[in-house]
Design a protein around this motif. Sequence first.
Motif, PDB file in Angstrom:
ATOM      1  N   ALA A 150     -15.438 -80.754  -1.228  1.00  0.00           N
ATOM      2  CA  ALA A 150     -16.244 -80.989  -2.436  1.00  0.00           C
ATOM      3  C   ALA A 150     -17.126 -79.774  -2.722  1.00  0.00           C
ATOM      4  CB  ALA A 150     -17.094 -82.248  -2.277  1.00  0.00           C
ATOM      5  N   GLN A 151     -17.687 -79.197  -1.676  1.00  0.00           N
ATOM      6  CA  GLN A 151     -18.529 -78.012  -1.854  1.00  0.00           C
ATOM      7  C   GLN A 151     -17.685 -76.819  -2.321  1.00  0.00           C
ATOM      8  OE1 GLN A 151     -20.792 -76.953   1.606  1.00  0.00           O
ATOM      9  NE2 GLN A 151     -22.013 -75.465   0.484  1.00  0.00           N
ATOM     10  N   GLU A 152     -16.497 -76.677  -1.728  1.00  0.00           N
ATOM     11  CA  GLU A 152     -15.603 -75.585  -2.125  1.00  0.00           C
ATOM     12  C   GLU A 152     -15.203 -75.732  -3.600  1.00  0.00           C
ATOM     13  OE1 GLU A 152     -11.272 -73.809  -0.707  1.00  0.00           O
ATOM     14  OE2 GLU A 152     -12.305 -75.212   0.605  1.00  0.00           O
ATOM     15  N   ILE A 153     -14.953 -76.964  -4.024  1.00  0.00           N
ATOM     16  CA  ILE A 153     -14.607 -77.216  -5.428  1.00  0.00           C
ATOM     17  C   ILE A 153     -15.781 -76.862  -6.337  1.00  0.00           C
ATOM     18  CG2 ILE A 153     -14.116 -79.034  -7.114  1.00  0.00           C
ATOM     19  CD1 ILE A 153     -12.461 -80.433  -4.857  1.00  0.00           C
ATOM     20  N   ALA A 154     -16.986 -77.300  -5.956  1.00  0.00           N
ATOM     21  CA  ALA A 154     -18.174 -77.017  -6.778  1.00  0.00           C
ATOM     22  C   ALA A 154     -18.394 -75.505  -6.915  1.00  0.00           C
ATOM     23  CB  ALA A 154     -19.402 -77.701  -6.184  1.00  0.00           C
ATOM     24  N   VAL A 155     -18.219 -74.778  -5.821  1.00  0.00           N
ATOM     25  CA  VAL A 155     -18.394 -73.317  -5.868  1.00  0.00           C
ATOM     26  C   VAL A 155     -17.363 -72.694  -6.810  1.00  0.00           C
ATOM     27  CG1 VAL A 155     -18.174 -71.193  -4.507  1.00  0.00           C
ATOM     28  CG2 VAL A 155     -19.489 -73.125  -3.609  1.00  0.00           C
ATOM     29  N   GLN A 156     -16.107 -73.142  -6.689  1.00  0.00           N
ATOM     30  CA  GLN A 156     -15.068 -72.576  -7.560  1.00  0.00           C
ATOM     31  C   GLN A 156     -15.308 -72.941  -9.016  1.00  0.00           C
ATOM     32  OE1 GLN A 156     -12.798 -70.274  -6.630  1.00  0.00           O
ATOM     33  NE2 GLN A 156     -12.530 -70.104  -8.837  1.00  0.00           N
ATOM     34  N   LEU A 157     -15.819 -74.150  -9.267  1.00  0.00           N
ATOM     35  CA  LEU A 157     -16.147 -74.534 -10.638  1.00  0.00           C
ATOM     36  C   LEU A 157     -17.214 -73.597 -11.213  1.00  0.00           C
ATOM     37  CD1 LEU A 157     -16.200 -78.417 -10.246  1.00  0.00           C
ATOM     38  CD2 LEU A 157     -14.660 -77.124 -11.731  1.00  0.00           C
ATOM     39  N   TRP A 158     -18.220 -73.299 -10.405  1.00  0.00           N
ATOM     40  CA  TRP A 158     -19.282 -72.402 -10.857  1.00  0.00           C
ATOM     41  C   TRP A 158     -18.733 -71.004 -11.139  1.00  0.00           C
ATOM     42  CZ3 TRP A 158     -23.421 -71.679 -13.348  1.00  0.00           C
ATOM     43  CH2 TRP A 158     -24.173 -70.519 -13.199  1.00  0.00           C
ATOM     44  N   ARG A 159     -17.891 -70.513 -10.252  1.00  0.00           N
ATOM     45  CA  ARG A 159     -17.307 -69.179 -10.443  1.00  0.00           C
ATOM     46  C   ARG A 159     -16.424 -69.128 -11.694  1.00  0.00           C
ATOM     47  NH1 ARG A 159     -15.458 -68.323  -4.248  1.00  0.00           N
ATOM     48  NH2 ARG A 159     -17.437 -67.570  -3.447  1.00  0.00           N
ATOM     49  N   SER A 160     -15.739 -70.230 -11.982  1.00  0.00           N
ATOM     50  CA  SER A 160     -14.810 -70.264 -13.110  1.00  0.00           C
ATOM     51  C   SER A 160     -15.473 -70.678 -14.416  1.00  0.00           C
ATOM     52  CB  SER A 160     -13.667 -71.249 -12.811  1.00  0.00           C
ATOM     53  OG  SER A 160     -12.979 -70.876 -11.649  1.00  0.00           O
ATOM     54  N   PHE A 161     -16.681 -71.182 -14.345  1.00  0.00           N
ATOM     55  CA  PHE A 161     -17.350 -71.732 -15.529  1.00  0.00           C
ATOM     56  C   PHE A 161     -17.445 -70.737 -16.694  1.00  0.00           C
ATOM     57  CE2 PHE A 161     -21.206 -73.275 -17.850  1.00  0.00           C
ATOM     58  CZ  PHE A 161     -20.620 -74.429 -18.360  1.00  0.00           C
TER      59      PHE A 161
END
Length: 170
Positions: free
Chosen positions: A37-48
Amino acid sequence: MNDHQRQFEALLQEHRGIVFKVASVYAHGREDRNDLAQEIAVQLWRSFPGFDAARAKFSTWMYRVALNVAISHVRRASREQHLEPLDAVHLELPGEADVSQPDERLSALYAFVGQLDPLNRALILLYLEDRSYAEIAQVLGISETNVATKIGRIKQRLRGQMAPAASIGA
């Protein structure tokens, strides 16, 4: 905190269930789910910065990013260890009631979903979320026809596996 960060946090908060649901389907054990879940959140932020509301709904874009991260996670994990079958605990969201006594058919469904390859697991997750074929196609990058075909095949396999269990219980 700038407006861009505030907008991301509000959208992430609004759709956080997607992150937890994808993490629960693709990771095993509480610690692994939290890491994913944390890895997904980080990738979402990077891709935002690349998110374009004119091209897709935020939830559709979020599913696409989350599933890509989760599928990569499964591929990495499968090289390192064996997977355990999916059960009701894997589909719990934080704050939901405890699913300590799922019925046998639900357990069989979870076991079936857990046996699917990562792409078909993503497909059935979105289908069970009542996402349209068009949205599933957009998230997974396949055609609507391919979505319909794959769902039809998965349903047929599920019927084949569930029919013997139903006749035993009848």
